[in-house]
Design an enzyme around this catalytic site. Structure first.
Site, PDB file in Angstrom:
ATOM      1  N   LYS A   1      44.874  35.353  82.868  1.00  0.00           N
ATOM      2  CA  LYS A   1      44.194  34.811  81.681  1.00  0.00           C
ATOM      3  C   LYS A   1      44.567  35.580  80.415  1.00  0.00           C
ATOM      4  CE  LYS A   1      39.653  35.243  79.533  1.00  0.00           C
ATOM      5  NZ  LYS A   1      39.574  36.617  79.051  1.00  0.00           N
ATOM      6  N   ASN A   2      44.470  36.915  80.484  1.00  0.00           N
ATOM      7  CA  ASN A   2      44.636  37.664  79.232  1.00  0.00           C
ATOM      8  C   ASN A   2      46.097  37.763  78.781  1.00  0.00           C
ATOM      9  OD1 ASN A   2      41.921  37.813  78.869  1.00  0.00           O
ATOM     10  ND2 ASN A   2      41.696  39.902  79.658  1.00  0.00           N
ATOM     11  N   CYS A  57      33.137  36.561  74.498  1.00  0.00           N
ATOM     12  CA  CYS A  57      32.000  37.213  75.165  1.00  0.00           C
ATOM     13  C   CYS A  57      31.399  38.270  74.254  1.00  0.00           C
ATOM     14  CB  CYS A  57      32.464  37.873  76.465  1.00  0.00           C
ATOM     15  SG  CYS A  57      32.924  36.690  77.737  1.00  0.00           S
ATOM     16  N   ARG A  92      32.489  43.904  68.325  1.00  0.00           N
ATOM     17  CA  ARG A  92      33.907  43.733  68.675  1.00  0.00           C
ATOM     18  C   ARG A  92      34.723  43.664  67.385  1.00  0.00           C
ATOM     19  NH1 ARG A  92      34.780  39.702  73.755  1.00  0.00           N
ATOM     20  NH2 ARG A  92      36.783  40.774  73.734  1.00  0.00           N
ATOM     21  N   ASP A 111      37.030  45.112  82.886  1.00  0.00           N
ATOM     22  CA  ASP A 111      36.775  43.726  83.303  1.00  0.00           C
ATOM     23  C   ASP A 111      36.441  43.609  84.791  1.00  0.00           C
ATOM     24  OD1 ASP A 111      37.196  43.006  80.717  1.00  0.00           O
ATOM     25  OD2 ASP A 111      39.249  42.316  81.003  1.00  0.00           O
ATOM     26  N   ARG A 138      35.560  29.864  81.722  1.00  0.00           N
ATOM     27  CA  ARG A 138      36.518  30.310  80.704  1.00  0.00           C
ATOM     28  C   ARG A 138      37.662  31.096  81.344  1.00  0.00           C
ATOM     29  NH1 ARG A 138      34.180  34.077  76.674  1.00  0.00           N
ATOM     30  NH2 ARG A 138      36.416  34.332  76.558  1.00  0.00           N
TER      31      ARG A 138
HETATM   32  N1  EPU Z   1      38.350  47.990  69.029  1.00  0.00           N
HETATM   33  C1  EPU Z   1      38.190  48.476  67.766  1.00  0.00           C
HETATM   34  N2  EPU Z   1      38.900  47.884  66.752  1.00  0.00           N
HETATM   35  C2  EPU Z   1      39.755  46.848  66.962  1.00  0.00           C
HETATM   36  C3  EPU Z   1      39.906  46.359  68.272  1.00  0.00           C
HETATM   37  C4  EPU Z   1      39.183  46.949  69.305  1.00  0.00           C
HETATM   38  O1  EPU Z   1      37.421  49.410  67.532  1.00  0.00           O
HETATM   39  O2  EPU Z   1      40.364  46.368  66.001  1.00  0.00           O
HETATM   40  C5  EPU Z   1      37.598  48.606  70.142  1.00  0.00           C
HETATM   41  C6  EPU Z   1      36.653  47.636  70.833  1.00  0.00           C
HETATM   42  O3  EPU Z   1      35.412  47.563  70.175  1.00  0.00           O
HETATM   43  C7  EPU Z   1      36.576  48.227  72.232  1.00  0.00           C
HETATM   44  C8  EPU Z   1      37.964  48.819  72.441  1.00  0.00           C
HETATM   45  O4  EPU Z   1      38.524  48.989  71.139  1.00  0.00           O
HETATM   46  O5  EPU Z   1      35.621  49.239  72.258  1.00  0.00           O
HETATM   47  C9  EPU Z   1      38.914  48.001  73.268  1.00  0.00           C
HETATM   48  O6  EPU Z   1      39.028  46.700  72.737  1.00  0.00           O
HETATM   49  P1  EPU Z   1      40.339  45.800  72.945  1.00  0.00           P
HETATM   50  O7  EPU Z   1      40.869  45.449  71.592  1.00  0.00           O
HETATM   51  O8  EPU Z   1      41.237  46.485  73.892  1.00  0.00           O
HETATM   52  O9  EPU Z   1      39.719  44.492  73.594  1.00  0.00           O
HETATM   53  P2  EPU Z   1      40.106  42.987  73.271  1.00  0.00           P
HETATM   54  O10 EPU Z   1      41.561  42.883  72.995  1.00  0.00           O
HETATM   55  O11 EPU Z   1      39.153  42.404  72.299  1.00  0.00           O
HETATM   56  C10 EPU Z   1      40.784  42.404  75.703  1.00  0.00           C
HETATM   57  C11 EPU Z   1      40.357  41.392  76.722  1.00  0.00           C
HETATM   58  C12 EPU Z   1      39.009  41.765  77.292  1.00  0.00           C
HETATM   59  C13 EPU Z   1      39.042  43.181  77.856  1.00  0.00           C
HETATM   60  C14 EPU Z   1      39.581  44.162  76.820  1.00  0.00           C
HETATM   61  C15 EPU Z   1      39.786  45.574  77.366  1.00  0.00           C
HETATM   62  C16 EPU Z   1      41.370  39.373  75.874  1.00  0.00           C
HETATM   63  C17 EPU Z   1      41.179  38.046  75.240  1.00  0.00           C
HETATM   64  N3  EPU Z   1      40.287  40.086  76.094  1.00  0.00           N
HETATM   65  O12 EPU Z   1      39.802  42.329  74.678  1.00  0.00           O
HETATM   66  O13 EPU Z   1      38.817  40.866  78.359  1.00  0.00           O
HETATM   67  O14 EPU Z   1      37.748  43.592  78.235  1.00  0.00           O
HETATM   68  O15 EPU Z   1      40.843  43.696  76.310  1.00  0.00           O
HETATM   69  O16 EPU Z   1      40.678  45.539  78.439  1.00  0.00           O
HETATM   70  O17 EPU Z   1      42.482  39.758  76.191  1.00  0.00           O
HETATM   71  C18 EPU Z   1      37.614  39.560  79.846  1.00  0.00           C
HETATM   72  O18 EPU Z   1      38.690  39.101  80.267  1.00  0.00           O
HETATM   73  O19 EPU Z   1      36.517  39.371  80.444  1.00  0.00           O
HETATM   74  C19 EPU Z   1      37.589  40.358  78.630  1.00  0.00           C
HETATM   75  C20 EPU Z   1      36.511  40.574  77.931  1.00  0.00           C
END
Ligand code: EPU
Length: 433
Positions: A22-23, A117, A122, A308, A400
């Site tokens: 998915k990701n 989610c 975020r 996750d 999702r």
């Molecule tokens: N963060 C920041 N600033 C940013 C971006 C992130 O402070 O600009 C922080 C977040 O608040 C968090 C940490 O950095 O504390 C990690 O966030 P990350 O950006 O890695 O997460 P994401 O890209 O928003 C993806 C996955 C999530 C998964 C996370 C961590 C997707 C669409 N989502 O989210 O997947 O938990 O990486 O591996 O790729 C899921 O599949 O259930 C899911 C939530």
């Protein structure tokens, strides 16, 4: 209202085929906007998040053709950057990747603030920091829109150090930089398997990206991406979810179409808990008596234990012998599901990012809600292990990210059906994808 009805107590036996990641898919579809030609994507997971992103791409002028249930052809020859289906964009987290791909191809982008989610704040400050370094002025405008524009409508390469390891920011910057002028270096980059997959996808369309999978990624921009064919990697988290479900219910399941290396941290934790995990080139065999030992776990960016998988593993630990300590190292608030598990008899105390779990001998069925995607999967695992009947509501979160979850579990002997009021089994749960 649709929900899952689960009659617990069955062991899981048989084979299950894991879908595409998915990701990875949710970044590759928006990145396909940059391809000047037809790209064919195989091993596409058929989940509502990928359907939503394909609709958004179509609303921007792409031709979308499903070749079979897991292969799509995307023709982005005539796409634009404005006038997307913004209602759909708002619902999904990964819509932020369109900012990177629009800026890369057109030097200008309009998107919405991302949904997805909800487990605490975020922020997207690291995405904006990276895109700004590439020369784009990025503003949040009235109505929850994000508008970005590069000087001369062309991004230029830059040196970017991420203050926080972020999967999304690493991918978004990589996408944008693929078509920037000159060289970009992303330091303190995330290293998840889906980052490598996105880089491989872009490279197969003509990009020049090196170092994905390490903390330093080097991107040399190209002026055009061409069409091609790419197969998405298997989903690490879907595989891990079936591994934990087997561990918790007891039984023996061969989990097919996986990359065992991506599952190392999950396999190691399950072995600590007394589960047998055998690795084969493209599958893992999980064997469990259902009697689990306690363990401590801390979630971390890859190659650490994935956040996750935290709700699913915590659910198994709720049934393990002894006291386990779980520490959430990525998100601020990913324990909302604990209240639901308590309704089934779990004994879990949460203090900030730490959960202390006192294992209980059994859970009892109850009506519970899926608070988010992985929390929803955890509720299903709890229901499969519990005595009696569990109803899981808000299953749109589960849909999702898991392709045909009830059907795959039923094939292993789990008694999970999709029901809609008044408690009538639906064909969809049995047939989807
Ligand atoms: N963060 C920041 N600033 C940013 C971006 C992130 O402070 O600009 C922080 C977040 O608040 C968090 C940490 O950095 O504390 C990690 O966030 P990350 O950006 O890695 O997460 P994401 O890209 O928003 C993806 C996955 C999530 C998964 C996370 C961590 C997707 C669409 N989502 O989210 O997947 O938990 O990486 O591996 O790729 C899921 O599949 O259930 C899911 C939530």
């Amino acid at each position: 209202m649709e929900r899952y009805r689960i009659r617990g107590g069955n062991r899981l036996h048989g084979e299950v085929e894991i879908s595409g990641a998915k990701n990875a898919a949710v970044a590759i579809i928006p990145a396909a906007l940059m391809v000047d030609g037809v790209c064919r994507i195989e091993n596409l997971p058929r989940i509502s998040d990928t359907d939503t992103l394909l609709h958004i791409l179509q609303s921007l002028g792409a031709g979308i053709r499903m070749i079979n249930s897991s292969t799509v052809e995307i023709d982005s020859s005539h796409v634009t950057w404005d006038g997307a289906d913004y209602d759909r964009m708002r619902k999904i987290r990964a819509s932020y990747y369109f900012i990177g791909s629009m800026l890369g191809r057109f030097g200008v982008a309009r998107s919405t603030m991302p949904g997805g989610c909800n487990f605490g704040v975020r922020p997207i400050d690291q995405h904006i920091k990276g895109l700004t370094a590439l020369g784009a002025a990025v503003d949040v405008q009235e109505g929850g829109f994000i508008y970005g524009e590069a000087a001369g409508r062309r991004l230029r390469g830059a040196q970017i150090y991420l203050d926080k390891i972020s999967v999304g920011a690493t991918m978004n910057i990589m996408i944008a930089a693929a078509m920037a002028d000159g060289k970009t270096v992303i330091e303190n980059a995330a290293r998840e398997p889906h980052i490598v997959d996105l880089a491989n996808f872009l490279n197969s369309m003509g990009a020049n990206i090196r170092g994905a999978g390490t903390d330093t990624i080097k991107v040399t921009g190209v002026s055009r991406l061409h069409g091609g064919t790419y197969a998405i990697i298997p989903d690490q988290i879907e595989a891990g979810t079936f591994m934990v479900a087997t561990a918790a219910c007891g039984g023996e399941v061969l989990i097919q179409n996986v990359i065992p290396k991506h599952l190392d941290c999950i396999s190691a934790k399950l072995r600590e808990m007394g589960v047998t995990v055998e690795e084969y080139p493209e599958s893992v065999l999980v064997r469990s008596t259902g009697e689990l030992r306690r363990a401590n776990v801390k979630t971390q960016p890859y190659p650490g234990f994935p956040t996750d998988m935290q709700p699913q593993l915590s659910t198994a630990l709720a049934l393990a012998k002894g006291t386990s300590v779980v520490t959430e190292g990525v998100w601020d608030n990913r324990y909302k599901y604990v209240n639901e598990l308590r309704k089934m008899g779990a004994q879990i105390q949460v203090d900030g990012k730490t959960a202390v779990i006192e294992g209980v001998p059994c859970l009892t069925g109850a009506p519970v809600a899926a608070c988010d995607l992985r929390a929803g999967a955890a509720m299903v695992i709890a229901g499969l292990c519990a005595s009696g009947v569990t109803y899981v509501e808000d299953i749109q979160y589960i849909e999702r990210g898991y392709q045909n979850f009830p059907g795959k579990l039923r094939a292993l002997g789990g008694d999970v059906v999709l029901v809609s009021e008044p408690d009538k089994p639906e064909a969809r749960g049995a047939a989807a994808g």
